[in-house]
Motif scaffolding. Structure first.
Motif, PDB file in Angstrom:
ATOM      1  N   UNK A  47       0.817  -0.996  -0.033  1.00  0.00           N
ATOM      2  CA  UNK A  47      -0.047  -0.023  -0.047  1.00  0.00           C
ATOM      3  C   UNK A  47       0.939   1.326   0.015  1.00  0.00           C
ATOM      4  N   UNK A  48       1.888   1.147   0.843  1.00  0.00           N
ATOM      5  CA  UNK A  48       2.799   2.491   1.054  1.00  0.00           C
ATOM      6  C   UNK A  48       3.488   2.772  -0.428  1.00  0.00           C
ATOM      7  N   UNK A  49       4.152   1.795  -1.000  1.00  0.00           N
ATOM      8  CA  UNK A  49       4.823   1.934  -2.136  1.00  0.00           C
ATOM      9  C   UNK A  49       4.019   1.808  -3.455  1.00  0.00           C
ATOM     10  N   UNK A  50       2.607   1.772  -3.404  1.00  0.00           N
ATOM     11  CA  UNK A  50       1.685   1.676  -4.541  1.00  0.00           C
ATOM     12  C   UNK A  50       1.724   2.804  -5.427  1.00  0.00           C
ATOM     13  N   UNK A  51       1.790   2.900  -6.372  1.00  0.00           N
ATOM     14  CA  UNK A  51       1.808   4.162  -7.131  1.00  0.00           C
ATOM     15  C   UNK A  51       0.389   4.993  -7.145  1.00  0.00           C
ATOM     16  N   UNK A  52      -0.569   4.174  -6.629  1.00  0.00           N
ATOM     17  CA  UNK A  52      -1.750   4.561  -6.585  1.00  0.00           C
ATOM     18  C   UNK A  52      -2.371   4.724  -5.157  1.00  0.00           C
ATOM     19  N   UNK A  70      -3.200   5.723   8.388  1.00  0.00           N
ATOM     20  CA  UNK A  70      -3.180   4.192   7.985  1.00  0.00           C
ATOM     21  C   UNK A  70      -1.885   3.395   7.893  1.00  0.00           C
ATOM     22  N   UNK A  71      -1.262   4.228   7.126  1.00  0.00           N
ATOM     23  CA  UNK A  71       0.240   3.822   6.975  1.00  0.00           C
ATOM     24  C   UNK A  71       1.163   3.835   8.279  1.00  0.00           C
ATOM     25  N   UNK A  72       1.039   4.496   9.026  1.00  0.00           N
ATOM     26  CA  UNK A  72       2.129   4.438  10.187  1.00  0.00           C
ATOM     27  C   UNK A  72       1.491   3.489  11.032  1.00  0.00           C
ATOM     28  N   UNK A  73       0.196   3.367  11.290  1.00  0.00           N
ATOM     29  CA  UNK A  73      -0.412   2.463  12.251  1.00  0.00           C
ATOM     30  C   UNK A  73      -0.136   1.021  11.589  1.00  0.00           C
TER      31      UNK A  73
END
Length: 135
Positions: A47-52, A70-73
């Motif tokens: 999710x974090x590295x997704x281009x979208x 969302x990403x930090x959690x």
């Protein structure tokens, strides 16, 4: 003076988050990482590295909510599930990997495009059905 401290703190926090993403990416490939930790780690990294983004950034407030919450959690949860010995070993390797840029995950990007496409189709169908009732 206070603004510089806040900006410095935010930059440090962002750098640490990026470091942790690379640690998760490398830990996912380690056989000592339990399957459930791998599942969480790969979802967070993808999710974090997704281009979208699942929630595009142009949507006010919500667009950045996923990046800020969302990403930090997800990173925090994944790091808690991975054995500490694996994390310690992967910290150095993560520094090397960062030099070459972030890995791209186009599969997840395509999945998010598909989700948005289906969502738009559903909205169009709903609007069309409502419009049909009024005719």
């Amino acid at each position: 003076m206070k603004n510089k401290k806040v900006i410095s703190h935010l930059k440090s926090y962002a750098k640490k988050l990026k470091q942790n993403l690379f640690v998760l990416y490398l830990s996912y490939k380690d056989p000592r990482t339990p399957w459930y930790a791998k599942a969480v780690a790969i979802c967070v990294v993808a999710y974090a590295f997704s281009p979208i983004d699942l929630i595009p950034d142009f949507i006010p407030i919500l667009g950045y909510l996923d990046d800020l919450v969302i990403v930090p959690l997800g990173i925090l949860l994944a790091l808690k599930l991975i054995p500490s010995i694996v994390i310690k070993e992967k910290l150095k390797a993560a520094d090397e990997l960062k030099k070459y840029g972030k890995p791209k995950n186009w599969l997840v990007g395509i999945l998010f495009i598909l989700i948005w496409f289906l969502f738009v189709l559903w909205i169009c169908k709903t609007v069309f059905n409502v419009y049909k009732k009024f005719l």
